[in-house]
Write a protein that holds these residues in place. Structure first.
Motif, short mmCIF file in Angstrom:
data_model
loop_
_atom_site.label_atom_id
_atom_site.label_comp_id
_atom_site.label_asym_id
_atom_site.label_seq_id
_atom_site.Cartn_x
_atom_site.Cartn_y
_atom_site.Cartn_z
N ARG A 32 -2.58 0.51 1.39
CA ARG A 32 -3.73 -0.39 1.46
C ARG A 32 -4.39 -0.30 2.84
NH1 ARG A 32 -4.56 -5.02 -1.59
NH2 ARG A 32 -2.34 -5.07 -2.18
N SER A 53 -0.26 -5.95 7.21
CA SER A 53 -0.55 -6.28 5.81
C SER A 53 0.69 -6.86 5.16
CB SER A 53 -1.02 -5.02 5.05
OG SER A 53 -1.40 -5.35 3.73
N ARG A 110 -6.34 2.98 3.04
CA ARG A 110 -7.62 2.93 2.33
C ARG A 110 -8.67 2.18 3.14
NH1 ARG A 110 -4.18 1.82 -2.06
NH2 ARG A 110 -4.73 -0.40 -1.98
N ALA A 111 -8.25 1.08 3.78
CA ALA A 111 -9.20 0.31 4.58
C ALA A 111 -9.71 1.14 5.75
CB ALA A 111 -8.54 -0.97 5.09
N ASP A 171 -10.93 -4.79 1.87
CA ASP A 171 -9.61 -4.97 1.27
C ASP A 171 -8.90 -6.22 1.78
OD1 ASP A 171 -9.95 -2.77 -0.28
OD2 ASP A 171 -8.54 -1.49 0.77
#
Length: 291
Positions: free
Chosen positions: A228, A176, A231-232, A247
């Motif tokens: 992030r 990411s 969460r994904a 996301d």
């Protein structure tokens, strides 16, 4: 400090080798922010600040530089490791002894000189050692912030790496890349910057950078990208598939299921499946189900 000895042909071959190793090991490579980072690299040099979680990290960033971002990539590496694995110098690694302040100063200046034009990138594992991806605080060292202070043309991008075992035979690799990290202003700096606008942005910017605050901002940005990813992963926990729009993550690679493995699994299931209902036996030899 050990300078890089980047060799174009060796770099191309080793990057292809890294990609083959990654694709052969991971069932999926999922990433977000790659297109935006590649576009930004065409406008300015990139300082890519990442967490350090695994032995795989150097191969991943080499693959990312060569095949995903299309940049002339370099990376800071522990000097002892570079002496042990000198071929990394041929793909852009430069070595620094983190325990020698003079070595660190030389490496910061060297990295800043590399970041002199668009299409160049320097990767920094700001933790300085491998740490679990869920560890907080991440414990960033100040080197990346010091490089950003000297290399004023560079844009600083936070990068998060995570390797996850899911409901598949092979692990997944998550990458990411976040939005550029702005240099934080000291209290009152914005007002002074406006007053000094006539002297040019470069002069006003010199007083705006604070190494400690910049290091904290970089660490927070990388932590946000790790969150992030987390969460994904939570959104698809237990699911058989991961949609491309979770996301913003997209598949960069997805391995095909093993035909042999699937056939063997079905065959074993067929051989070991009971042919008739099994009546449980009670202690002493009796059977259940009688009144």
């Amino acid at each position: 400090m050990i300078p890089a000895r980047k060799h174009r042909w060796f770099n191309a071959w080793f990057a292809a080798h890294a990609r083959a190793r990654i694709h052969g090991t991971f069932g999926a490579v999922l990433a977000r922010g790659v297109d935006a980072a590649r576009a930004l690299a065409a406008e300015a040099p990139l300082l890519l600040v990442a967490n350090h979680v695994s032995w795989w990290d150097p191969l991943v960033i080499l693959h990312a530089s060569q095949h995903l971002l299309d940049v002339d990539g370099h990376a800071m590496m522990d000097a002892d490791n570079l002496r042990r694995l000198p071929f990394f110098a041929l793909v852009g690694a430069f070595g620094v002894d983190l325990d020698l302040p003079s070595d660190g100063t030389a490496a910061i200046r060297y990295a800043a000189r590399l970041l002199d034009r668009p299409g160049r990138a320097v990767w920094i594992f700001a933790q300085g050692r491998e740490r679990p991806s869920d560890e907080r605080p991440l414990g960033f060292r100040a080197g990346a912030a010091q490089i950003a202070r000297v290399a004023r043309r560079a844009r600083v991008l936070p990068v998060a790496l995570r390797y996850e075992l899911a409901g598949e035979e092979r692990p997944r690799l998550y990458l990411s890349i976040g939005e550029p990290v702005a240099a934080p202003l000291r209290p009152g700096e914005a007002e002074r910057g406006e007053a000094e606008a006539g002297r040019g942005e470069a002069e006003a910017g010199r007083g705006a950078r604070d190494t400690e605050a910049a290091c904290a901002a970089q660490e927070a940005a990388v932590a946000a990208e790790l969150d992030r990813i987390h969460r994904a992963i939570r959104k698809v926990a237990g699911a058989k598939d991961l949609a491309l729009d979770v996301d913003g993550f997209q598949y960069l690679h997805r391995a095909e299921p093993s035909v042999v493995g699937q056939a063997a699994e079905r065959l074993l299931a067929h051989w070991t499946r009971p042919r008739a209902p099994i009546t449980p036996r009670l202690p002493g030899g009796g059977r259940g189900g009688r009144s």
